[in-house]
Design a protein around this motif. Sequence first.
Motif, PDB file in Angstrom:
ATOM      1  N   VAL A   1       0.872  -1.094  -0.134  1.00 36.82           N
ATOM      2  CA  VAL A   1      -0.146   0.110   0.072  1.00 36.82           C
ATOM      3  C   VAL A   1       0.793   1.241   0.003  1.00 36.82           C
ATOM      4  N   PRO A   2       0.705   1.998  -1.142  1.00 38.66           N
ATOM      5  CA  PRO A   2       1.607   3.332  -1.049  1.00 38.66           C
ATOM      6  C   PRO A   2       1.260   4.316   0.071  1.00 38.66           C
ATOM      7  N   GLN A   3       1.949   5.146   0.421  1.00 36.99           N
ATOM      8  CA  GLN A   3       1.950   6.019   1.737  1.00 36.99           C
ATOM      9  C   GLN A   3       0.488   6.982   1.569  1.00 36.99           C
ATOM     10  N   ASN A   4      -0.239   6.909   2.471  1.00 35.46           N
ATOM     11  CA  ASN A   4      -1.284   7.869   2.553  1.00 35.46           C
ATOM     12  C   ASN A   4      -2.369   7.550   1.489  1.00 35.46           C
ATOM     13  N   THR A   5      -2.404   6.020   1.222  1.00 44.92           N
ATOM     14  CA  THR A   5      -3.653   5.421   0.060  1.00 44.92           C
ATOM     15  C   THR A   5      -4.128   4.435   0.851  1.00 44.92           C
ATOM     16  N   LYS A   6      -5.397   4.113   0.214  1.00 51.88           N
ATOM     17  CA  LYS A   6      -5.974   2.612   0.357  1.00 51.88           C
ATOM     18  C   LYS A   6      -6.270   2.082  -0.869  1.00 51.88           C
ATOM     19  N   LEU A   7      -6.070   0.690  -0.876  1.00 50.31           N
ATOM     20  CA  LEU A   7      -6.415   0.112  -2.138  1.00 50.31           C
ATOM     21  C   LEU A   7      -7.530  -0.680  -2.395  1.00 50.31           C
ATOM     22  N   THR A   8      -8.038  -0.966  -3.408  1.00 58.39           N
ATOM     23  CA  THR A   8      -8.961  -1.769  -3.759  1.00 58.39           C
ATOM     24  C   THR A   8      -8.666  -2.382  -4.964  1.00 58.39           C
ATOM     25  N   TYR A   9      -9.216  -3.873  -5.474  1.00 58.91           N
ATOM     26  CA  TYR A   9      -8.759  -4.450  -6.443  1.00 58.91           C
ATOM     27  C   TYR A   9     -10.013  -5.236  -7.059  1.00 58.91           C
ATOM     28  N   ASN A  10     -10.003  -4.965  -8.216  1.00 55.84           N
ATOM     29  CA  ASN A  10     -10.988  -6.068  -9.229  1.00 55.84           C
ATOM     30  C   ASN A  10     -10.410  -7.061  -9.606  1.00 55.84           C
ATOM     31  N   PRO A  11     -10.720  -8.394  -9.087  1.00 54.33           N
ATOM     32  CA  PRO A  11      -9.927  -9.696  -9.649  1.00 54.33           C
ATOM     33  C   PRO A  11     -10.527  -9.984 -10.988  1.00 54.33           C
ATOM     34  N   LYS A  12     -11.451  -9.543 -11.434  1.00 51.07           N
ATOM     35  CA  LYS A  12     -12.030  -9.919 -12.849  1.00 51.07           C
ATOM     36  C   LYS A  12     -11.284  -9.447 -13.841  1.00 51.07           C
ATOM     37  N   THR A  13     -11.059  -7.849 -13.537  1.00 41.60           N
ATOM     38  CA  THR A  13     -10.397  -7.020 -14.716  1.00 41.60           C
ATOM     39  C   THR A  13      -8.977  -6.899 -14.536  1.00 41.60           C
ATOM     40  N   LYS A  14      -8.822  -7.178 -13.026  1.00 41.98           N
ATOM     41  CA  LYS A  14      -7.165  -7.334 -12.772  1.00 41.98           C
ATOM     42  C   LYS A  14      -6.611  -5.884 -12.796  1.00 41.98           C
ATOM     43  N   ARG A  15      -7.439  -5.057 -12.089  1.00 41.25           N
ATOM     44  CA  ARG A  15      -7.272  -3.526 -12.095  1.00 41.25           C
ATOM     45  C   ARG A  15      -7.107  -3.170 -10.301  1.00 41.25           C
ATOM     46  N   LEU A  16      -6.120  -2.370 -10.408  1.00 41.50           N
ATOM     47  CA  LEU A  16      -5.904  -2.016  -8.861  1.00 41.50           C
ATOM     48  C   LEU A  16      -6.074  -0.570  -8.858  1.00 41.50           C
ATOM     49  N   TYR A  17      -6.689   0.005  -7.681  1.00 36.88           N
ATOM     50  CA  TYR A  17      -7.411   1.267  -7.497  1.00 36.88           C
ATOM     51  C   TYR A  17      -6.446   1.833  -6.056  1.00 36.88           C
ATOM     52  N   VAL A  18      -5.761   3.075  -6.601  1.00 36.58           N
ATOM     53  CA  VAL A  18      -5.088   3.605  -5.485  1.00 36.58           C
ATOM     54  C   VAL A  18      -5.875   4.812  -5.082  1.00 36.58           C
ATOM     55  N   HIS A  19      -6.588   4.981  -3.743  1.00 35.75           N
ATOM     56  CA  HIS A  19      -7.108   6.027  -3.294  1.00 35.75           C
ATOM     57  C   HIS A  19      -6.345   7.028  -2.498  1.00 35.75           C
ATOM     58  N   LEU A  20      -6.074   8.145  -3.079  1.00 33.52           N
ATOM     59  CA  LEU A  20      -5.108   9.117  -2.611  1.00 33.52           C
ATOM     60  C   LEU A  20      -5.742  10.017  -1.845  1.00 33.52           C
ATOM     61  N   TYR A  21      -5.571   9.615  -0.058  1.00 30.47           N
ATOM     62  CA  TYR A  21      -6.077  10.303   1.100  1.00 30.47           C
ATOM     63  C   TYR A  21      -5.406  11.730   1.121  1.00 30.47           C
ATOM     64  N   GLU A  22      -4.066  11.741   0.692  1.00 27.33           N
ATOM     65  CA  GLU A  22      -3.495  12.884   0.771  1.00 27.33           C
ATOM     66  C   GLU A  22      -2.597  12.951  -0.774  1.00 27.33           C
ATOM     67  N   TYR A  23      -3.080  14.392  -1.321  1.00 25.91           N
ATOM     68  CA  TYR A  23      -2.440  14.395  -2.646  1.00 25.91           C
ATOM     69  C   TYR A  23      -0.959  14.840  -2.509  1.00 25.91           C
ATOM     70  N   PRO A  24       0.015  14.139  -3.302  1.00 27.64           N
ATOM     71  CA  PRO A  24       1.433  14.586  -3.066  1.00 27.64           C
ATOM     72  C   PRO A  24       1.579  15.976  -3.433  1.00 27.64           C
ATOM     73  N   ALA A  25       2.386  16.621  -2.511  1.00 25.50           N
ATOM     74  CA  ALA A  25       2.632  18.012  -2.665  1.00 25.50           C
ATOM     75  C   ALA A  25       3.627  18.150  -3.862  1.00 25.50           C
ATOM     76  N   ASP A  26       4.339  17.158  -3.995  1.00 28.28           N
ATOM     77  CA  ASP A  26       5.595  17.133  -5.171  1.00 28.28           C
ATOM     78  C   ASP A  26       5.226  16.544  -6.307  1.00 28.28           C
ATOM     79  N   GLY A  27       3.793  16.094  -6.356  1.00 26.95           N
ATOM     80  CA  GLY A  27       3.190  15.430  -7.608  1.00 26.95           C
ATOM     81  C   GLY A  27       3.880  14.171  -7.945  1.00 26.95           C
ATOM     82  N   LYS A  28       4.559  13.427  -6.977  1.00 27.36           N
ATOM     83  CA  LYS A  28       5.047  12.328  -7.224  1.00 27.36           C
ATOM     84  C   LYS A  28       4.238  11.190  -6.247  1.00 27.36           C
ATOM     85  N   LEU A  29       3.699  10.089  -7.017  1.00 29.93           N
ATOM     86  CA  LEU A  29       3.166   8.774  -6.276  1.00 29.93           C
ATOM     87  C   LEU A  29       4.035   7.677  -6.242  1.00 29.93           C
ATOM     88  N   ILE A  30       4.752   7.292  -5.120  1.00 31.11           N
ATOM     89  CA  ILE A  30       5.706   6.354  -5.119  1.00 31.11           C
ATOM     90  C   ILE A  30       4.859   5.077  -5.225  1.00 31.11           C
TER      91      ILE A  30
END
Length: 451
Positions: A371-400
């Motif tokens: 789980v990336p910092q300040n996020t929560k993940l959900t996942y669709n096993p059929k489409t194999k897509r991962l969703y990263v919910h940004l609880y805090e938007y990175p000030a430097d514009g970089k999501l690690i």
Amino acid sequence: MISKKLQLSVLLCLFLLQGVHAQKMIGNETPEQKEKRMEWWTQDRFGMFIHWGLYAQPARHEWVKSYEGLSNEQYQKYFDEFNPDHFEPKKWAKQAKAAGMKYAVLTTKHHEGFCLFDSKFTDYKATNTGAKRDLVKEYVDAFRAEGIKVGFYYSLLDWHHPDYTMDENHPLTKKDKSDAAYARLNKGRDMAKYRQYMRNQITELLTKYGKIDILWLDFSFPKPNGRGKGKDDWASVELLKMIRKLQPGIIVDNRLDLDEYKDGADFVTPEQVGTAELAKYKGKTWETCQTFSGSWGYYRDENTWKTHKQLLDLLITSVSNGGNLILNVGPTARGEFDHRATSALDSLSQWMHANDKSIYNCTYAPDSYRVPQNTKLTYNPKTKRLYVHLYEYPADGKLILPGYNNKIKYAQFLNDSSELIYKPSGGDDLVVSLPVKKPGFTIPVVELVLQ
């Protein structure tokens, strides 16, 4: 020390006891059959609870009769004055649908004993008030028309019925909880008659309104000396058998006190818990029931309403732990949603319109995705897509994305499907470049197409 022979005997007994416990069943449904029956519910993830009854008039909590120790005579004025002239269930249904809710559960009878439906087993019902009609039928028709699955809540408790016996929650025990008071108040009451009344009414609910998708029975509180009620008081095993016979496809909650049975319930129901507690239900079939504020019924002066972000957090955290959220609205005595509830639903509508793919058909992410910092993940096993919910938007514009190198093949914002550029940042990490300006959502979502 005990002998080796005795040790083996003890282990054998424990094994046999575990086997008996594991096999204790009320019906004969297989795990595969249950999974198929529950499939729509585990995919839809988000529902609306509606607590509505006479308690909307005092407007100071749905337990007002119990909390204030009110007798039937003192409570009668609410029945006499009940006239929900603004009741438009079609409007309720449209609001629920817009907010992304896929199923709904209405209190057909709460603990106060008042019935919103036209039951032939009581006069204490909506058809005998200023409403002059079956409010449950109108709810069913309106929500079905919007494609929303229909559920009924029915209280096992009944503080109005003359045969319902005393317990610690009954309004008449508030002033005196002595054995003598219980004995005096229970004189002439017959719980067996109440059980039959309850079975009759549940039969009505499950035979008069077509297919019912969910039955929420509430609640058991087994305690010694008649201070509580549990499976024996409700005759829960036979009641559940009857329910399954009348509505074979129905989904039933876990409040009949049947934990000893493998099939005694379809899902567990953590109530009003914080998001941190939801992680312990991961791997189970569960739904957290939550309110917009601190009360289920309409409470005019209650002011601890959850923020939009808190509501989103409940929804996202539920799905990220493999569960559902059912969010409650308590309509006013005139039959409409309070402006605060409407505002909350409207804000959810905007977010769900853009981001609902991260909720429906989703569950917790595979353990291989950190789980990336300040996020929560959900996942669709059929489409194999991962969703990263940004609880805090990175000030430097970089999501690690830690350890994601060679694991994804495309990245985009979910709300508008706009591409996001990413590259390795050294080692196994990826860095996603986000725009300086945050998208117009409290919690934006990044959609990752996995390899």
